[in-house]
Design a protein around this motif. Structure first.
Motif, PDB file in Angstrom:
ATOM      1  N   LEU A   1      -6.315 -50.010  48.300  1.00 34.07           N
ATOM      2  CA  LEU A   1      -6.014 -51.030  49.531  1.00 34.07           C
ATOM      3  C   LEU A   1      -5.990 -50.074  50.992  1.00 34.07           C
ATOM      4  N   GLN A   2      -4.891 -48.466  50.478  1.00 37.99           N
ATOM      5  CA  GLN A   2      -5.366 -47.350  51.964  1.00 37.99           C
ATOM      6  C   GLN A   2      -6.012 -47.398  52.713  1.00 37.99           C
ATOM      7  N   GLU A   3      -7.783 -47.181  51.169  1.00 44.26           N
ATOM      8  CA  GLU A   3      -8.866 -47.187  52.036  1.00 44.26           C
ATOM      9  C   GLU A   3      -9.572 -48.911  52.817  1.00 44.26           C
ATOM     10  N   VAL A   4      -8.484 -50.045  52.267  1.00 42.25           N
ATOM     11  CA  VAL A   4      -9.343 -51.205  52.446  1.00 42.25           C
ATOM     12  C   VAL A   4      -8.802 -51.055  53.918  1.00 42.25           C
ATOM     13  N   VAL A   5      -6.619 -51.119  54.124  1.00 44.39           N
ATOM     14  CA  VAL A   5      -7.291 -50.917  55.925  1.00 44.39           C
ATOM     15  C   VAL A   5      -5.968 -49.228  55.945  1.00 44.39           C
ATOM     16  N   PRO A   6      -7.421 -48.812  56.596  1.00 48.49           N
ATOM     17  CA  PRO A   6      -6.293 -47.651  57.517  1.00 48.49           C
ATOM     18  C   PRO A   6      -5.822 -47.286  58.380  1.00 48.49           C
ATOM     19  N   ASP A   7      -6.342 -48.930  59.497  1.00 46.46           N
ATOM     20  CA  ASP A   7      -5.598 -48.972  60.718  1.00 46.46           C
ATOM     21  C   ASP A   7      -4.187 -49.507  60.384  1.00 46.46           C
ATOM     22  N   TRP A   8      -4.042 -50.112  59.482  1.00 48.47           N
ATOM     23  CA  TRP A   8      -2.543 -51.280  59.834  1.00 48.47           C
ATOM     24  C   TRP A   8      -1.598 -49.578  59.758  1.00 48.47           C
ATOM     25  N   THR A   9      -0.636 -49.816  60.303  1.00 50.82           N
ATOM     26  CA  THR A   9       0.606 -49.779  60.410  1.00 50.82           C
ATOM     27  C   THR A   9       1.311 -50.169  58.961  1.00 50.82           C
ATOM     28  N   ASP A  10       2.163 -48.924  58.370  1.00 55.61           N
ATOM     29  CA  ASP A  10       3.604 -49.553  57.820  1.00 55.61           C
ATOM     30  C   ASP A  10       4.485 -51.079  57.796  1.00 55.61           C
ATOM     31  N   GLU A  11       4.923 -50.984  59.042  1.00 54.07           N
ATOM     32  CA  GLU A  11       5.134 -52.229  60.115  1.00 54.07           C
ATOM     33  C   GLU A  11       4.599 -53.714  59.828  1.00 54.07           C
ATOM     34  N   GLU A  12       3.424 -52.779  59.957  1.00 55.92           N
ATOM     35  CA  GLU A  12       2.756 -54.512  59.862  1.00 55.92           C
ATOM     36  C   GLU A  12       2.381 -54.668  58.491  1.00 55.92           C
TER      37      GLU A  12
END
Length: 151
Positions: free
Chosen positions: A117-128
């Protein structure tokens, strides 16, 4: 209250997310022969959270027939992930529990999913990510309340 169009969009988005999640799991399994099939993950996770249970109750929770569950349990036992024993409340019934090997396999599986999942959404912040978790949990709780209020 949600507008009908918004409700339809939400239903469609959840269904699409479930489909995409399944296809991602299939892809992960193809890339990693050690990956557990979804049904085994569901079985072990239910044992983890249920603290052991009767096979009939487990079949109901998983939405499978007794014969399907019997084959799945036999496989989980052959891997050393689950153990069948006597039910402490009814010696005539069997109780299935998660073994330490099963718990470790589940932890490893979850760690692989986290990395994926970290690879799938590398541009997401933890807050998002946290915001989405909160909203999905809110939706899940509403579904549970509605289900539990029905006869």
């Amino acid at each position: 209250m949600l507008a009908p169009e918004t409700a339809e969009d939400l239903i469609a988005a959840v269904r699409a997310l479930v489909r995409r999640s399944r296809s991602l799991n299939v892809r992960a399994q193809q890339a990693d022969p050690e990956a557990m099939p979804n049904w085994l993950v569901a079985l072990l996770a239910n044992l983890e959270h249920g603290g052991g249970c009767r096979l009939g109750d487990l079949a109901d929770r998983l939405g499978v027939t007794a014969s399907t569950l019997s084959r799945q349990v036999a496989y989980a036992e052959s891997l050393g992930y689950a153990r069948r024993g006597a039910d402490p409340d009814d010696r005539r019934a069997a109780c299935l529990t998660l073994t330490e090997d099963g718990a470790e396999a589940l932890r490893s599986h979850r760690a692989r999913l986290v990395r994926l999942l970290q690879e799938v959404v590398p541009d997401w912040t933890d807050e998002e990510g946290r915001d989405l978790v909160d909203r999905l949990n809110r939706l899940g709780a509403a579904v549970d309340r509605f289900r539990d209020a029905r006869p």
